[in-house]
Motif scaffolding. Structure first.
Motif, PDB file in Angstrom:
ATOM      1  N   LEU A 348       0.825  -1.204   0.000  1.00 54.25           N
ATOM      2  CA  LEU A 348       0.000   0.000   0.000  1.00 54.25           C
ATOM      3  C   LEU A 348       0.863   1.260   0.000  1.00 54.25           C
ATOM      4  O   LEU A 348       0.512   2.265  -0.615  1.00 54.25           O
ATOM      5  CB  LEU A 348      -0.943  -0.001   1.206  1.00 54.25           C
ATOM      6  CG  LEU A 348      -1.896  -1.195   1.321  1.00 54.25           C
ATOM      7  CD1 LEU A 348      -2.870  -0.989   2.467  1.00 54.25           C
ATOM      8  CD2 LEU A 348      -2.666  -1.423   0.028  1.00 54.25           C
ATOM      9  N   LEU A 353       0.406   5.505  -0.020  1.00 57.68           N
ATOM     10  CA  LEU A 353      -0.207   5.679   1.294  1.00 57.68           C
ATOM     11  C   LEU A 353       0.891   5.734   2.358  1.00 57.68           C
ATOM     12  O   LEU A 353       1.859   4.989   2.282  1.00 57.68           O
ATOM     13  CB  LEU A 353      -1.140   4.497   1.621  1.00 57.68           C
ATOM     14  CG  LEU A 353      -2.576   4.583   1.126  1.00 57.68           C
ATOM     15  CD1 LEU A 353      -2.643   4.499  -0.383  1.00 57.68           C
ATOM     16  CD2 LEU A 353      -3.412   3.470   1.749  1.00 57.68           C
ATOM     17  N   LEU A 361      -5.816   1.016   7.078  1.00 56.78           N
ATOM     18  CA  LEU A 361      -6.665   0.404   6.043  1.00 56.78           C
ATOM     19  C   LEU A 361      -6.669  -1.122   6.180  1.00 56.78           C
ATOM     20  O   LEU A 361      -7.709  -1.776   6.059  1.00 56.78           O
ATOM     21  CB  LEU A 361      -6.160   0.821   4.655  1.00 56.78           C
ATOM     22  CG  LEU A 361      -7.042   0.489   3.444  1.00 56.78           C
ATOM     23  CD1 LEU A 361      -8.393   1.185   3.547  1.00 56.78           C
ATOM     24  CD2 LEU A 361      -6.370   0.898   2.134  1.00 56.78           C
ATOM     25  N   ILE A 362      -5.500  -1.688   6.475  1.00 52.93           N
ATOM     26  CA  ILE A 362      -5.403  -3.146   6.615  1.00 52.93           C
ATOM     27  C   ILE A 362      -6.173  -3.627   7.845  1.00 52.93           C
ATOM     28  O   ILE A 362      -6.892  -4.624   7.790  1.00 52.93           O
ATOM     29  CB  ILE A 362      -3.920  -3.588   6.681  1.00 52.93           C
ATOM     30  CG1 ILE A 362      -3.252  -3.355   5.322  1.00 52.93           C
ATOM     31  CG2 ILE A 362      -3.807  -5.065   7.069  1.00 52.93           C
ATOM     32  CD1 ILE A 362      -1.754  -3.461   5.340  1.00 52.93           C
ATOM     33  N   GLY A 365      -9.805  -3.482   7.127  1.00 54.64           N
ATOM     34  CA  GLY A 365     -10.146  -4.602   6.249  1.00 54.64           C
ATOM     35  C   GLY A 365     -10.233  -5.901   7.024  1.00 54.64           C
ATOM     36  O   GLY A 365     -11.146  -6.697   6.842  1.00 54.64           O
ATOM     37  N   PHE A 366      -9.297  -6.074   7.935  1.00 53.77           N
ATOM     38  CA  PHE A 366      -9.260  -7.280   8.762  1.00 53.77           C
ATOM     39  C   PHE A 366     -10.539  -7.408   9.593  1.00 53.77           C
ATOM     40  O   PHE A 366     -11.074  -8.502   9.785  1.00 53.77           O
ATOM     41  CB  PHE A 366      -8.030  -7.195   9.673  1.00 53.77           C
ATOM     42  CG  PHE A 366      -7.876  -8.346  10.627  1.00 53.77           C
ATOM     43  CD1 PHE A 366      -7.271  -9.520  10.217  1.00 53.77           C
ATOM     44  CD2 PHE A 366      -8.329  -8.249  11.929  1.00 53.77           C
ATOM     45  CE1 PHE A 366      -7.122 -10.578  11.099  1.00 53.77           C
ATOM     46  CE2 PHE A 366      -8.183  -9.303  12.821  1.00 53.77           C
ATOM     47  CZ  PHE A 366      -7.581 -10.472  12.402  1.00 53.77           C
TER      48      PHE A 366
ATOM     49  N   ARG B  81       5.104   9.024  -3.815  1.00 53.66           N
ATOM     50  CA  ARG B  81       4.491  10.341  -4.019  1.00 53.66           C
ATOM     51  C   ARG B  81       5.364  11.251  -4.879  1.00 53.66           C
ATOM     52  O   ARG B  81       4.884  12.193  -5.497  1.00 53.66           O
ATOM     53  CB  ARG B  81       4.177  10.986  -2.669  1.00 53.66           C
ATOM     54  CG  ARG B  81       2.977  10.301  -1.984  1.00 53.66           C
ATOM     55  CD  ARG B  81       2.376  11.165  -0.894  1.00 53.66           C
ATOM     56  NE  ARG B  81       3.288  11.323   0.223  1.00 53.66           N
ATOM     57  CZ  ARG B  81       3.365  10.475   1.255  1.00 53.66           C
ATOM     58  NH1 ARG B  81       2.560   9.427   1.308  1.00 53.66           N
ATOM     59  NH2 ARG B  81       4.218  10.696   2.226  1.00 53.66           N
ATOM     60  N   ARG B  95      -7.083  -8.820   2.745  1.00 57.27           N
ATOM     61  CA  ARG B  95      -8.441  -9.224   3.111  1.00 57.27           C
ATOM     62  C   ARG B  95      -9.266  -8.032   3.588  1.00 57.27           C
ATOM     63  O   ARG B  95      -8.777  -7.194   4.331  1.00 57.27           O
ATOM     64  CB  ARG B  95      -8.378 -10.254   4.243  1.00 57.27           C
ATOM     65  CG  ARG B  95      -7.847 -11.585   3.806  1.00 57.27           C
ATOM     66  CD  ARG B  95      -8.985 -12.472   3.381  1.00 57.27           C
ATOM     67  NE  ARG B  95      -8.480 -13.701   2.778  1.00 57.27           N
ATOM     68  CZ  ARG B  95      -9.264 -14.492   2.053  1.00 57.27           C
ATOM     69  NH1 ARG B  95     -10.526 -14.179   1.848  1.00 57.27           N
ATOM     70  NH2 ARG B  95      -8.779 -15.587   1.531  1.00 57.27           N
ATOM     71  N   GLY B  96     -10.493  -8.019   3.135  1.00 61.69           N
ATOM     72  CA  GLY B  96     -11.433  -7.034   3.671  1.00 61.69           C
ATOM     73  C   GLY B  96     -11.304  -5.643   3.066  1.00 61.69           C
ATOM     74  O   GLY B  96     -12.098  -4.773   3.361  1.00 61.69           O
ATOM     75  N   VAL B  97     -10.281  -5.432   2.223  1.00 62.79           N
ATOM     76  CA  VAL B  97     -10.138  -4.113   1.592  1.00 62.79           C
ATOM     77  C   VAL B  97     -10.451  -4.275   0.114  1.00 62.79           C
ATOM     78  O   VAL B  97      -9.838  -5.086  -0.575  1.00 62.79           O
ATOM     79  CB  VAL B  97      -8.715  -3.540   1.773  1.00 62.79           C
ATOM     80  CG1 VAL B  97      -8.624  -2.158   1.152  1.00 62.79           C
ATOM     81  CG2 VAL B  97      -8.334  -3.489   3.241  1.00 62.79           C
TER      82      VAL B  97
END
Lengths: 394, 261
Positions: A348, A353, A361-362, A365-366, B81, B95-97
């Motif tokens: 990421l 980021l 974010l992780i 998500g978890f 950046r 996971r989950g994102v």
């Protein structure tokens, strides 16, 4: 530390809590609560505006101040009223949970009659969830409730229970006995959101009985600090083809102890069960238990227990248990505990980021569970709650 | 301006633990140029890209000048950046994102074109899926390209963009790799294509095993990496022909004679 549910001795010093509290007057509309209280309710998933809700129950300290179903297919009462109306609820009162299970069940019995009674009539499809809120307004107070929920044959019912306290309350004891009865072909989805202050002690005692072809879905969310939570809800699948899915999402901050498990007993042929837990510790201790028992042929079950430990202060102890009592079962588990994988963070970061944004974010998500059968609007609310969780405070 | 390369790597040495993987690597890439790296397995190609991006697990010494700044001590996100981007060969699953969440969080430019670009890459449904979870080889590559298109870096590191991609998808990957590198433009208004390209062309460094990607992307310079050193620098097509015909044997012969940069 790792007291199991079922121990009869008190594992908390109960002498520090008060029981006396003045009664609160009835409340015709939850929107009549102060802005501060409304905010607390929202954080526990309870909408004071009752948007997309089929009814609301609100117990403030020891007073049921509001109780109204807005759906003709579902009855909602203060449990004390239900006991009178239905001759003591003999088929349900202490029929799933043993009254002498431990000191907390005995407390609920001694208090007798606080909490809610919800019954969905046979065949009723209650699309929008009912919401129930158990609320404490004073410091060091105890609340001992006993809830009864019944989904009659082929009914479909969603319930959100939010537990919270007024702003400024620091500590208290919440004891909640809940007995659920899911009749033939019925589906009951129960989501419990805890929004506690830091010094709260919490002892839910929950048992569920599911009949033939019935489905019970439970989601437990606790993303805020609480000093001491210990619960081990137990689901008994009594009829063939019954199913249960129990999901929990926990976040423990420094000073928190969360001992949270789920148990499913598959006592009829061809039952299914799934237990999923996600635990994040930023310094607290989490014991994530799971126990699946396959006692009849055709049982299929899976247990998944994942933990992220983000601080050296904290600890995560995953205890998955599988118990087969007949050869013809398929049961599995998957447990993983550790830190966030470095390669995920760096992936990421390579997209620009910052390390902190990537980590947050992780973690979010978890904590995001794809829960099958959850109403979309509720799913949206849970996602919002996780998105607003302050995971940066590490 | 023209005389300053966009990326200038000097005396780059990279160790993993006690093992030296790259020993004194020197090369530079000018604005608008695309370079390819060939080399046998284990020669350090992926290590080179990872060291340029700043990933952990490597001890890196030397100088990496990018846009006139030595970025050797900058963390990954600051390099990103600044305009450095990478396509992973085997990215992790998250996971989950959802893919959409990551892209929304990382898009520097082109954000409003996400859905259109995703459609072009046949990834519309994947935007709502967890990042890389259950993606096939080709889907991973396409998702990497989509992320890069939105991130819009000026210097793009591509680690085997064609590996694991079936024949059906290779054309799409080739086309969009060009797109990421700013090579897929149409004439607009009074500006000629040449004028447009002079502003949109990005720089790239591509690792390729098969060379398939060279059929789609016009690579300007080829390098052979061997035992941690750049062994040769030449026309990439000629290089690829030699490697296809003779393997890396010929490269070794040169290399052993000390004929490296």
């Amino acid at each position: 530390m790792s007291t199991q549910a079922g121990d009869s001795a008190a594992d908390l010093d109960l002498s520090i809590y008060r029981e006396d509290v003045p009664a609160h007057p009835p409340l015709t509309d939850l929107a009549g609560l102060s802005a501060g209280d409304q905010k607390q309710l929202l954080l526990a998933g309870v909408d004071p505006g009752e948007k997309e809700r089929s009814g609301s129950f609100f117990q403030m300290d020891h007073s049921v101040v509001h109780c109204r179903s807005r759906h003709e297919g579902v009855e909602m009462l203060a449990v004390g009223d239900a006991l009178q109306k239905y001759d003591g609820l003999k088929e349900y009162w202490w029929r799933a949970v043993a009254v002498d299970k431990d000191v907390y069940t005995r407390r609920a019995e001694a208090r007798h009659g606080q909490g809610y009674f919800i019954r969905a009539h046979a065949g009723a499809k209650v699309h929008y969830p009912l919401q129930a809120c158990l609320y404490l307004t004073e410091d060091k107070l105890t609340q001992d409730v006993h809830n009864i929920v019944i989904a009659e044959e082929n009914a479909e019912l969603n319930i959100i229970t939010g537990c919270a306290t007024s702003h400024g309350v620091r500590s208290g004891l919440h004891v909640g006995v809940s007995e659920f009865y899911v009749k033939k072909g019925a589906t009951l989805s129960f989501t419990m959101i805890h929004h506690w202050p830091e010094q709260m002690a919490v002892r839910p005692r929950t048992a569920v009985i599911v009949e033939e072809g019935g489905t019970f879905i439970s989601n437990y969310i606790c993303l805020v600090p609480a000093r001491d939570i210990q619960m081990y809800p137990s689901v008994t699948l009594k009829g063939p083809h019954a199913a249960a899915s129990l999901n929990s999402v926990l976040m423990a901050r420094p000073g928190s102890l969360m001992d949270v498990g789920s148990r499913v007993l598959m006592e009829a042929p061809d039952c299914r069960a799934e237990i999923i837990s996600r635990a994040v510790s930023t310094g607290g201790k989490i014991i994530a238990r799971g126990h699946l028992v396959g006692a009849q042929a055709g049982a299929k079950a899976h247990l998944e227990c994942k933990g992220l430990l983000l601080s050296k202060q904290g600890a995560i102890h995953a205890i998955p248990e599988l118990e087969a009592r007949t050869p013809d079962v398929e049961m599995s588990h998957e447990a993983a505990v550790g830190k966030i994988a470095r390669d995920e963070i760096e992936y990421l970061m390579a997209r620009g980021l910052s390390e902190q944004d990537a980590t947050s974010l992780i973690i979010k998500g978890f904590l995001t569970l794809e829960i099958v059968g959850l109403p979309p609007n509720l799913k949206k609310e849970l996602d919002r709650m996780i998105a607003e969780t302050d995971v940066d405070a590490m | 301006m023209k005389s300053t390369p966009l990326l200038d790597v000097k005396d780059l040495r990279v160790r993993v633990g006690a093992k030296e993987i790259l020993k004194d690597v020197n090369f530079s890439i000018n604005t608008g140029e695309i370079h390819a790296i060939f080399g046998p397995n284990g020669s350090g190609k992926t290590t080179l890209l990872n060291a340029l991006m700043g990933f952990s697990g490597y001890t890196v010494t030397g100088e990496i000048w990018f846009k006139g700044q030595n970025i050797i001590d900058l963390p990954i996100d600051e390099r990103a950046r600044l305009g450095l981007g990478i396509s992973f060969q085997r990215p992790p699953t998250i996971r989950g994102v959802k893919l959409r969440e990551l892209i929304t969080a990382s898009a520097r430019r082109n954000g409003e074109r996400l859905d259109e670009l995703a459609r072009g890459l046949n990834l519309t449904d994947f935007l709502e899926r967890e990042i890389n979870v259950g993606f096939s080889g080709g889907e991973i590559k396409r998702a990497e390209l989509l992320q890069l298109l939105l991130q819009d870096p000026d210097m793009i590191l591509l680690d085997e963009p064609e590996s694991g991609v079936d024949l059906e998808n290779i054309h799409l990957i080739g086309e969009y790799t060009n797109h990421v590198l700013g090579r897929k433009q149409t004439p607009k208004g009074s500006r000629t294509l040449k004028q447009i390209y002079s502003q949109t062309r990005k720089s790239g460094l591509v690792i390729t095993h098969t060379g398939h990607i060279l059929e789609y992307v016009n690579v300007d310079v080829g390098h052979v990496l061997m035992e941690g050193r750049i062994a040769c620098q030449a026309n990439p097509r000629e290089m690829l022909h030699t490697i296809r015909d003779c393997g890396f044997k010929e490269c070794y012969r040169c290399f052993r004679q000390g004929d490296h940069i």
